[in-house]
Design a protein around this motif. Structure first.
Motif, PDB file in Angstrom:
ATOM      1  N   TRP A   4       0.832  -1.211   0.000  1.00 28.99           N
ATOM      2  CA  TRP A   4       0.000   0.000   0.000  1.00 28.99           C
ATOM      3  C   TRP A   4       0.862   1.255   0.000  1.00 28.99           C
ATOM      4  O   TRP A   4       0.611   2.195  -0.746  1.00 28.99           O
ATOM      5  N   ARG A   5       1.906   1.273   0.821  1.00 30.69           N
ATOM      6  CA  ARG A   5       2.721   2.486   0.887  1.00 30.69           C
ATOM      7  C   ARG A   5       3.803   2.515  -0.184  1.00 30.69           C
ATOM      8  O   ARG A   5       4.477   3.529  -0.363  1.00 30.69           O
ATOM      9  N   GLY A   6       4.009   1.377  -0.868  1.00 26.65           N
ATOM     10  CA  GLY A   6       4.977   1.341  -1.949  1.00 26.65           C
ATOM     11  C   GLY A   6       6.400   1.137  -1.507  1.00 26.65           C
ATOM     12  O   GLY A   6       7.337   1.360  -2.277  1.00 26.65           O
ATOM     13  N   ASP A   7       6.593   0.682  -0.273  1.00 28.63           N
ATOM     14  CA  ASP A   7       7.942   0.452   0.237  1.00 28.63           C
ATOM     15  C   ASP A   7       7.873  -0.651   1.286  1.00 28.63           C
ATOM     16  O   ASP A   7       7.077  -0.576   2.223  1.00 28.63           O
ATOM     17  N   GLU A   8       8.695  -1.662   1.124  1.00 31.24           N
ATOM     18  CA  GLU A   8       8.682  -2.796   2.037  1.00 31.24           C
ATOM     19  C   GLU A   8       9.054  -2.352   3.444  1.00 31.24           C
ATOM     20  O   GLU A   8      10.011  -1.603   3.644  1.00 31.24           O
ATOM     21  N   GLN A   9       8.289  -2.797   4.429  1.00 32.44           N
ATOM     22  CA  GLN A   9       8.608  -2.391   5.796  1.00 32.44           C
ATOM     23  C   GLN A   9       9.854  -3.121   6.281  1.00 32.44           C
ATOM     24  O   GLN A   9      10.070  -4.295   5.999  1.00 32.44           O
ATOM     25  N   ASP A  10      10.679  -2.371   7.018  1.00 31.34           N
ATOM     26  CA  ASP A  10      11.953  -2.893   7.513  1.00 31.34           C
ATOM     27  C   ASP A  10      11.815  -3.524   8.884  1.00 31.34           C
ATOM     28  O   ASP A  10      12.704  -4.264   9.320  1.00 31.34           O
ATOM     29  N   SER A  11      10.742  -3.196   9.596  1.00 29.36           N
ATOM     30  CA  SER A  11      10.621  -3.568  10.997  1.00 29.36           C
ATOM     31  C   SER A  11       9.149  -3.628  11.362  1.00 29.36           C
ATOM     32  O   SER A  11       8.281  -3.278  10.557  1.00 29.36           O
ATOM     33  N   ALA A  12       8.873  -4.056  12.577  1.00 33.01           N
ATOM     34  CA  ALA A  12       7.481  -4.141  13.024  1.00 33.01           C
ATOM     35  C   ALA A  12       7.431  -4.123  14.544  1.00 33.01           C
ATOM     36  O   ALA A  12       8.431  -4.380  15.227  1.00 33.01           O
ATOM     37  N   THR A  13       6.249  -3.806  15.057  1.00 32.32           N
ATOM     38  CA  THR A  13       5.970  -3.868  16.490  1.00 32.32           C
ATOM     39  C   THR A  13       4.773  -4.774  16.707  1.00 32.32           C
ATOM     40  O   THR A  13       3.786  -4.694  15.967  1.00 32.32           O
ATOM     41  N   THR A  14       4.860  -5.634  17.714  1.00 33.30           N
ATOM     42  CA  THR A  14       3.734  -6.485  18.074  1.00 33.30           C
ATOM     43  C   THR A  14       3.617  -6.528  19.592  1.00 33.30           C
ATOM     44  O   THR A  14       4.562  -6.170  20.305  1.00 33.30           O
ATOM     45  N   TRP A  15       2.455  -6.949  20.094  1.00 35.36           N
ATOM     46  CA  TRP A  15       2.174  -6.865  21.524  1.00 35.36           C
ATOM     47  C   TRP A  15       1.848  -8.226  22.117  1.00 35.36           C
ATOM     48  O   TRP A  15       1.144  -9.038  21.514  1.00 35.36           O
ATOM     49  N   SER A  16       2.357  -8.439  23.325  1.00 35.19           N
ATOM     50  CA  SER A  16       1.972  -9.572  24.171  1.00 35.19           C
ATOM     51  C   SER A  16       1.665  -8.996  25.549  1.00 35.19           C
ATOM     52  O   SER A  16       2.340  -9.286  26.537  1.00 35.19           O
ATOM     53  N   SER A  40      -8.747   9.106   8.151  1.00 39.45           N
ATOM     54  CA  SER A  40      -7.827  10.223   7.899  1.00 39.45           C
ATOM     55  C   SER A  40      -7.276  10.132   6.479  1.00 39.45           C
ATOM     56  O   SER A  40      -6.088   9.856   6.270  1.00 39.45           O
ATOM     57  N   PRO A  41      -8.114  10.360   5.467  1.00 42.67           N
ATOM     58  CA  PRO A  41      -7.669  10.147   4.082  1.00 42.67           C
ATOM     59  C   PRO A  41      -6.530  11.061   3.649  1.00 42.67           C
ATOM     60  O   PRO A  41      -5.640  10.638   2.907  1.00 42.67           O
ATOM     61  N   ASN A  42      -6.539  12.309   4.086  1.00 47.50           N
ATOM     62  CA  ASN A  42      -5.470  13.226   3.679  1.00 47.50           C
ATOM     63  C   ASN A  42      -4.151  12.874   4.357  1.00 47.50           C
ATOM     64  O   ASN A  42      -3.084  12.935   3.741  1.00 47.50           O
ATOM     65  N   ALA A  43      -4.232  12.494   5.622  1.00 46.49           N
ATOM     66  CA  ALA A  43      -3.021  12.067   6.330  1.00 46.49           C
ATOM     67  C   ALA A  43      -2.465  10.791   5.716  1.00 46.49           C
ATOM     68  O   ALA A  43      -1.246  10.628   5.578  1.00 46.49           O
ATOM     69  N   ALA A  44      -3.355   9.873   5.335  1.00 47.19           N
ATOM     70  CA  ALA A  44      -2.915   8.629   4.699  1.00 47.19           C
ATOM     71  C   ALA A  44      -2.230   8.914   3.368  1.00 47.19           C
ATOM     72  O   ALA A  44      -1.187   8.328   3.047  1.00 47.19           O
ATOM     73  N   ALA A  45      -2.796   9.827   2.594  1.00 46.65           N
ATOM     74  CA  ALA A  45      -2.199  10.176   1.300  1.00 46.65           C
ATOM     75  C   ALA A  45      -0.823  10.804   1.489  1.00 46.65           C
ATOM     76  O   ALA A  45       0.118  10.506   0.739  1.00 46.65           O
ATOM     77  N   LEU A  46      -0.690  11.655   2.493  1.00 40.68           N
ATOM     78  CA  LEU A  46       0.608  12.285   2.740  1.00 40.68           C
ATOM     79  C   LEU A  46       1.628  11.256   3.213  1.00 40.68           C
ATOM     80  O   LEU A  46       2.796  11.292   2.808  1.00 40.68           O
ATOM     81  N   TYR A  47       1.197  10.321   4.058  1.00 43.95           N
ATOM     82  CA  TYR A  47       2.109   9.260   4.501  1.00 43.95           C
ATOM     83  C   TYR A  47       2.633   8.483   3.295  1.00 43.95           C
ATOM     84  O   TYR A  47       3.835   8.224   3.182  1.00 43.95           O
ATOM     85  N   ARG A  48       1.752   8.106   2.393  1.00 45.12           N
ATOM     86  CA  ARG A  48       2.182   7.350   1.208  1.00 45.12           C
ATOM     87  C   ARG A  48       3.158   8.167   0.368  1.00 45.12           C
ATOM     88  O   ARG A  48       4.123   7.631  -0.187  1.00 45.12           O
ATOM     89  N   GLN A  49       2.914   9.458   0.269  1.00 42.46           N
ATOM     90  CA  GLN A  49       3.809  10.317  -0.515  1.00 42.46           C
ATOM     91  C   GLN A  49       5.194  10.399   0.123  1.00 42.46           C
ATOM     92  O   GLN A  49       6.216  10.316  -0.571  1.00 42.46           O
ATOM     93  N   LEU A  50       5.230  10.549   1.445  1.00 43.46           N
ATOM     94  CA  LEU A  50       6.503  10.773   2.128  1.00 43.46           C
ATOM     95  C   LEU A  50       7.284   9.490   2.354  1.00 43.46           C
ATOM     96  O   LEU A  50       8.511   9.510   2.419  1.00 43.46           O
ATOM     97  N   TRP A  51       6.586   8.372   2.510  1.00 49.17           N
ATOM     98  CA  TRP A  51       7.266   7.112   2.778  1.00 49.17           C
ATOM     99  C   TRP A  51       7.400   6.261   1.512  1.00 49.17           C
ATOM    100  O   TRP A  51       8.091   5.302   1.488  1.00 49.17           O
TER     101      TRP A  51
END
Length: 429
Positions: free
Chosen positions: A180-192, A418-429
């Motif tokens: 979706w963002r066009g860039d493979e994620q390098d890391s992740a966070t998960t919860w226990s 938050s469609p505008n924030a999502a669009a900006l995130y995709r643009q910047l990342w």
């Protein structure tokens, strides 16, 4: 605001050489071509005033580093009765055609971009070889370019590289956030967070069973027990079970991929492991006990204390620094930050936490961050801080993972409020 200026060049079409502009109507004196341009097409020197091109499609490209907070780029050039048309584009986007014909001579602003985010941007001017029917020629005379906030680079210089950091989300391996963002994620966070989740480590054994990149595993660590119980060994057997199960589910994968986030957001008043001022001695004693177990069971993993940017300890009365364990018992400082904690509102800014990490001699991980109410300014703010502070080592932001959960608030994909924030995130990342 003082504008940073750079000199441009002259793109000359054959009509100028034919002398169609008389001395009485000549354009203002040409600027000398600056070394800040990279040229394509057919070019040659034009006396001491710049370079000249006789072919449509010839281009001049300038690289600009826009500073934190963003900025605009502008192109200034001559207008007059013998001038033609060019196009201007930014970062390979849609070109804007500029008609520089006017009935009288002068210099003016041809083009100003929209506000561009921090980072490297390129401006390209292309000779079109065209003219207004009223013009006597198709010459293009460019005077200068300006940026409202940044640095113009010399030709061939690489843009100042932003700090390199690991970027991810809360999505499991194979989930669509990366595409979706066009860039493979390098890391992740998960919860226990719950005791049963901690003791079973389902995430490492299921959702992240095939994950082999840096992973933050967040555990509550103290549930209904008291801090005095944890400080005197009452939680040791539970913690040992958690760590041994973590090791078993990790399998042959390297322990070094794990960052264990213990007692996260304990500086707030919303979790069972909240810490009051009176709890601080027992909190630190409990931390030391967990650290000893972690070093014996998962010695190559890292231990992190991740606090919330909205520092609201129950009862108040202490600073984040007063919570910090000794540096020998801590590998990473962590931060959770959401748009309601933007420094223009409540809470402190990312730079304050970078400074705290530097004082500890540790890197900083933003283990979770999120935006709601379509706050695009917060997305830009986080990006600017990452570019400024990203990197490895003490006082650097090593990793950030977006909290892509809770569709009604923070989630950006697949649905969002938050469609505008999502669009900006995709643009910047």
């Amino acid at each position: 605001m003082i504008m940073t200026k750079f000199r441009w060049l002259i793109l000359l079409a054959p009509v100028l050489l034919l002398g169609l502009m008389s001395p009485a109507s000549a354009a203002p004196a040409s600027k000398t071509a600056d070394t800040a341009f990279a040229y394509t097409g057919t070019w040659s020197a034009k006396d001491t005033t710049g370079r000249q091109s006789w072919s449509a499609g010839s281009t001049a490209t300038m690289a600009v580093n826009v500073d934190a907070g963003g900025g605009t780029l502008s192109v200034y050039g001559s207008v007059g009765p013998g001038l033609g048309r060019a196009s201007v584009s930014v970062d390979g986007g849609t070109a804007v055609n500029v008609d520089t014909y006017r009935s009288t001579w002068g210099d003016t602003n041809w083009f100003t971009s929209a506000t561009l985010p921090q980072g490297c941007h390129t401006v390209k001017v292309t000779v079109l070889g065209q003219k207004n029917t009223a013009s006597t020629g198709n010459t293009i005379v460019i005077r200068e370019g300006r940026t409202s906030n940044g640095t113009i680079l010399t030709a061939g210089s690489a843009c100042t590289a932003p700090g390199a950091w690991l970027s991810g989300s809360t999505d499991e391996a194979g989930d669509p956030f990366s595409s979706w963002r066009g860039d493979e994620q390098d890391s992740a966070t998960t919860w226990s967070d719950s005791q049963s989740a901690c003791e079973n480590q389902w995430q490492l054994g299921m959702g992240f069973a095939n994950w082999n990149k840096p992973l933050v595993v967040v555990i509550g660590g103290k549930w209904e027990q008291s801090w005095s119980t944890a400080a005197t060994g009452g939680m040791d057997s539970v913690w040992r079970t958690c760590l041994e199960k973590m090791k078993a589910n990790l399998g042959s994968r390297p322990q070094s991929m794990l960052t264990i986030s213990l007692f996260h957001e304990s500086n707030g008043d919303w979790y069972p492991w909240e810490v009051s001022q009176a709890d601080l001695p027992n909190f630190k004693a409990a931390w030391a006990r967990f650290r000893a177990l972690q070093e014996s069971i998962l010695p190559d993993a890292r231990l992190m204390l991740a606090l919330n940017a909205d520092h609201v300890p129950p009862g108040g009365g202490y600073t984040p620094e007063q919570m910090f364990p000794p540096a020998s018992q801590l590998d990473v400082l962590g931060l959770d930050m959401y748009s309601m904690h933007h420094p223009h509102g409540a809470g402190e800014g990312i730079s304050d936490w970078v400074a705290r990490a530097a004082a500890l001699g540790k890197p900083l991980i933003i283990q979770e961050w999120g935006v709601k109410e379509d706050d695009t300014a917060f997305v830009q703010y986080v990006r600017d801080e990452l570019v400024k502070h990203g990197g490895t080592g003490p006082g650097k932001i090593e990793m950030e993972n977006y909290f892509n959960l809770w569709p009604e608030t923070y989630q950006l994909e697949p649905t969002t409020t938050s469609p505008n924030a999502a669009a900006l995130y995709r643009q910047l990342w």
